[in-house]
Write a protein that holds these residues in place. Structure first.
Motif, PDB file in Angstrom:
ATOM      1  N   ASP A  21      28.424  -0.638  -7.535  1.00 55.72           N
ATOM      2  CA  ASP A  21      29.204  -0.922  -7.651  1.00 55.72           C
ATOM      3  C   ASP A  21      29.261  -2.487  -7.329  1.00 55.72           C
ATOM      4  O   ASP A  21      29.744  -2.883  -6.240  1.00 55.72           O
ATOM      5  CB  ASP A  21      30.315   0.093  -6.321  1.00 55.72           C
ATOM      6  N   ASN A  46      31.999  -5.025  -5.791  1.00 57.76           N
ATOM      7  CA  ASN A  46      32.534  -4.603  -4.777  1.00 57.76           C
ATOM      8  C   ASN A  46      31.065  -5.330  -3.767  1.00 57.76           C
ATOM      9  O   ASN A  46      31.528  -5.668  -2.717  1.00 57.76           O
ATOM     10  CB  ASN A  46      33.235  -3.652  -4.063  1.00 57.76           C
ATOM     11  N   GLU A  47      29.666  -4.145  -3.839  1.00 58.75           N
ATOM     12  CA  GLU A  47      28.656  -4.286  -3.271  1.00 58.75           C
ATOM     13  C   GLU A  47      27.628  -5.460  -3.139  1.00 58.75           C
ATOM     14  O   GLU A  47      27.190  -6.150  -2.339  1.00 58.75           O
ATOM     15  CB  GLU A  47      28.406  -3.028  -3.539  1.00 58.75           C
ATOM     16  N   ALA A  63      29.631  -8.920  -4.034  1.00 58.71           N
ATOM     17  CA  ALA A  63      29.826  -9.998  -3.960  1.00 58.71           C
ATOM     18  C   ALA A  63      29.197 -11.185  -3.849  1.00 58.71           C
ATOM     19  O   ALA A  63      29.344 -12.550  -3.738  1.00 58.71           O
ATOM     20  CB  ALA A  63      32.139  -9.615  -3.390  1.00 58.71           C
TER      21      ALA A  63
END
Length: 255
Positions: free
Chosen positions: A33, A36-37, A39
């Motif tokens: 992801d 999110n992962e 950022a």
């Protein structure tokens, strides 16, 4: 949790029948992801949540001790990471998550880290000069290393490509205080990427805190960043071509 990277390398043909060859083994690539992962590509960069030095690496060490956690010595009172150094070409490093690097390939990223640099006795180093060209080894820079195949079809002959001077010390620099290392670069494609803060003079020790690598935010209506030096320093500005001095001085309107 998968590894930060994996590499495939073609071995020589087996001396017997039944040996595996390219294409005989399938690796299932996990999903990520990215929003999110990925950022922040730097892991364990914030002192506020730091309890150990993992996954930071020392690129060349001859003893048992490598990077050391320093409780309460961070820029904002958190836990910093101390690194002893002997040679200018050694530095504190970290592998990138290759899934995140793949997701961000071709995009621009902004790197930030804060360093306090001392001599062998723990006193502020007096030999740092960020106005010298990087190859003179007088100030830390960011180097990005990526592993590549000379022959991608056979997965043979791996080598390391080095991309140097992607981030440098922001001026003005005060050796008694924390110095900011900042830069922008485009994410390359590679089965393995790792960053390294290196090229400070021999025997200069590092204290690291607040490191990050995040997607660059950009306002296309105003492409020049820090144009009025509103940050009070040379953030986003750098020199090109020789040992050119960069500093912040009073402007014509008193700014």
């Amino acid at each position: 949790v998968g590894p930060p990277y994996a590499k495939e390398q073609g071995p020589k043909a087996a001396d017997c029948d039944g040996g595996a060859s390219i294409g005989d083994v399938t690796l299932i690539k996990p999903t990520v992801d990215a929003a999110n992962e990925c950022a922040d590509m730097i892991r364990n960069g914030d002192s506020a949540t730091r309890s150990d030095v993992t996954p930071w690496l020392h690129t060349k060490w001859y003893g048992d001790t490598v990077n050391v956690l320093k409780p309460g010595e961070g820029k904002d009172g958190g836990n910093a990471i101390a690194m002893d150094r002997v040679h200018h070409w050694t530095g504190i490093a970290q592998n990138f998550n290759s899934l995140c690097a793949d997701a961000g390939e071709g995009e621009f990223y902004e790197f930030n880290a804060w360093l306090k640099m001392t001599d062998a006795d723990g006193n502020p180093s007096t030999v740092i000069d960020p106005n010298r060209e990087w190859w003179r080894n007088q100030s830390p820079i960011l180097t990005l290393n990526d592993r590549r195949y000379r022959d991608a079809s056979t997965k043979e002959f791996l080598y390391t490509a080095e991309h140097r001077d992607l981030a440098a010390v922001v001026r003005p620099y005060n050796n008694a205080e924390w110095g900011r290392v900042h830069g922008i670069f485009r994410m390359p494609s590679s089965p393995r990427l790792w960053m390294e803060l290196e090229r400070a003079p021999d025997h200069v020790k590092f204290l690291l805190d607040n490191a990050s690598l995040t997607p660059l935010s950009c306002d296309r209506a105003s492409l020049v960043r820090n144009g009025n030096l509103e940050t009070g320093d040379s953030l986003f500005w750098d020199t090109w071509g020789g040992d050119v001095v960069l500093d912040v001085v009073p402007g014509p309107n008193g700014g």
